[in-house]
Enzyme design. Structure first.
Site, PDB file in Angstrom:
ATOM      1  CD  GLU A  94      -1.340  -2.343   2.085  1.00 23.81           C
ATOM      2  OE1 GLU A  94      -2.122  -2.966   2.815  1.00 23.81           O
ATOM      3  OE2 GLU A  94      -0.123  -2.648   1.972  1.00 23.81           O
ATOM      4  CB  CYS A 140      -1.038  -0.237   5.358  1.00 20.47           C
ATOM      5  SG  CYS A 140       0.632  -0.838   4.962  1.00 20.47           S
ATOM      6  CB  SER A 183      23.976 -39.991 -17.311  1.00 19.04           C
ATOM      7  OG  SER A 183      23.576 -38.743 -16.791  1.00 19.04           O
ATOM      8  CD  GLU A 207      16.149 -28.987  -5.244  1.00 18.63           C
ATOM      9  OE1 GLU A 207      16.894 -29.680  -5.937  1.00 18.63           O
ATOM     10  OE2 GLU A 207      15.988 -27.776  -5.437  1.00 18.63           O
TER      11      GLU A 207
END
Length: 361
Positions: free
Chosen positions: A58, A95, A179, A281
Site C-alpha cells: 500500500e 497501512c 549418467s 529436493e
C-alpha cells in the site's frame, strides 16, 4: 460497512495480484502483497511488498502515485490490495493510517489477514473513519498466493514443497554405469525455478554424498533480489564430505546441518528461524518421511520415459498410511518428459469412509 464488489473490481484486483506475484520468494517472514490505486477508472499508483522491513504494498502504491504527480487524485480514490491492510505497528507503521491520511475513500481487498492478532482490524478502523470496504474479491487467488505465510503464522511450521525427478517405474537413480540424470535438461531447469519461491532447500545426507549438489539459484535474470535459500542437510550419522560444494562455495554460510531430528521437529526448527517455505529436493528417504508425516503441502513430480529396473525409489522408508490423491492438478509436457503437480489431499476418517467401495450384498 462492507460494500458489494463490482465487475471492475475483478479487473483491478487481478492487476494487484500481478504486482503481488513479483514479491513471491522475497518477503519472508511476511507474505507477498500487491496494491493498485484507481481514480476515474485509471491506475494512478501501484506497487508490491519487496522485502521484510521495507514498505508494504500500500505504501509503495501511494508513493508511486505521488511520484507521478497524482497526489491530488488520491483523495476519493480506491485502493485494491490482495491482503487486508495491516492495522498495527511492526517494522513499519500501519497501512490503514497511511490510507486514511491519503484521503482514499474506498478499500477493496482480497482476503483477510490469517494472523489472528490482526484479522479484522482494518475493517474496524475503516468503519470508524467512514471509508467504504469491499472484501473477498478474488479471494481464492489471493489466499493461494499467501499459503506459506498462512500455514506458518497459524501453525509455526513452514509450507513444504516436494520435488522429484523419476523414471516410469518410480526410480530416482539409474544404474551406476550410466549418467546420474533421469529427467531431461529442460525438466531439471524447470525444477530449479522452484528454488526462487522458497526460503530453504532440504536434502538428506545421502544426496550430498552421492550427488554433491550445489542447491543454488543459477538464473540471475529470474532471481534478481532473491537471497540464496538456506541449504538444510539432514543426517543421522553426521558423516558428510568436508569438500562438498555446499560447505566450500561462496554460499557456505547459508548451509545448515541438522543431525538426528525427526521430520516434524525439523520443520519446527525451521519455522522458529522464520523460514516460511521449504523445498525438498531429495532423496527418496527424505521425501518418504515428509509424506509419511503428512507434511507435504505441494508436490511437483517430473517423469521421464525411462525404466530403470532398480535403484532408489522416489518414496522410500516407512509406507504411507493410505494412498494420497492430488487436488489442483496441473500436467505440463516438457518435450518427452512430463510434470505432474498439485496439492496432496490427506486422508481423514471421513473421506476414507466416503471413498471406500460399497459392499456387494
Amino acid at each position: 460497512m462492507t460494500f458489494p464488489a463490482t465487475a471492475a473490481d475483478l479487473t483491478w484486483m487481478n492487476l494487484a495480484l500481478k504486482e503481488a506475484r513479483r514479491g513471491v520468494g522475497l518477503t519472508s517472514p511476511n507474505p507477498p502483497v500487491g496494491a493498485v490505486i484507481v481514480a476515474d477508472e485509471q491506475i494512478i499508483g501501484q506497487g508490491y511488498h519487496r522485502a521484510a522491513g521495507e514498505p508494504h504494498a500500500e505504501i509503495e502504491a501511494l508513493a508511486d502515485a505521488r511520484a507521478g504527480q497524482d497526489a491530488r487524485r488520491l483523495r476519493g480514490a480506491t485502493i485494491y490490495v490482495t491482503l487486508e491492510p495491516c492495522s498495527t505497528t511492526g517494522r513499519t507503521p500501519p497501512c490503514t493510517e497511511a490510507i486514511l491520511q491519503a484521503g482514499i475513500r474506498r478499500v477493496v481487498y482480497g482476503t483477510v489477514d490469517p494472523n489472528p492478532a490482526h484479522q479484522g482490524g482494518a475493517d474496524a478502523f475503516f468503519s470508524r473513519h467512514g471509508i467504504h470496504v469491499t472484501s473477498g474479491v478474488l479471494r481464492q487467488d489471493c489466499e493461494r498466493l499467501i499459503r506459506p505465510f498462512a500455514k506458518w503464522i497459524t501453525t509455526g511450521l513452514p509450507y513444504v514443497i516436494a520435488k522429484a525427478g523419476q523414471s516410469l517405474d518410480g526410480r530416482i537413480t539409474r544404474p551406476s554405469s550410466e549418467s546420474q540424470w533421469i529427467t531431461s535438461a529442460a525438466a531439471r531447469a524447470h525444477g530449479r525455478r522452484l528454488r526462487q519461491r522458497v526460503d530453504a532447500i532440504l536434502v538428506g545426507a545421502e544426496t550430498i554424498r552421492q550427488d554433491d549438489p550445489q542447491l543454488t539459484i543459477r538464473d540471475s535474470a529470474l532471481s534478481a533480489g532473491k537471497e540464496q535459500p538456506w541449504r538444510i542437510i539432514l543426517t543421522r550419522s553426521g558423516e558428510l564430505p568436508e569438500q562438498a560444494r555446499v560447505f566450500t562455495d561462496e554460499y557456505r554460510d547459508r548451509t545448515v546441518v541438522l543431525r538426528g531430528m525427526e521430520f516434524r521437529d525439523v520443520l519446527r526448527e525451521l519455522g522458529q528461524r522464520g523460514i516460511l517455505t521449504v523445498l525438498i529436493e531429495g532423496g527418496g528417504i527424505m521425501l518418504g518421511q515428509a509424506f509419511h508425516a503428512r507434511e507435504v503441502d505441494e508436490a511437483h513430480w517430473y517423469i521421464a520415459p525411462r525404466f530403470c529396473g532398480g535403484g532408489r525409489p522416489s518414496l522410500a522408508g516407512l509406507p504411507l498410511p493410505a494412498s494420497v490423491e492430488m487436488d489442483e492438478v496441473q500436467i505440463l509436457p516438457m518435450g518427452d518428459n512430463v510434470l505432474i503437480s498439485g496439492r496432496p489431499v490427506w486422508p481423514t476418517p471421513e473421506n476414507v469412509t466416503a471413498a471406500a467401495p460399497e459392499k456387494v450384498p
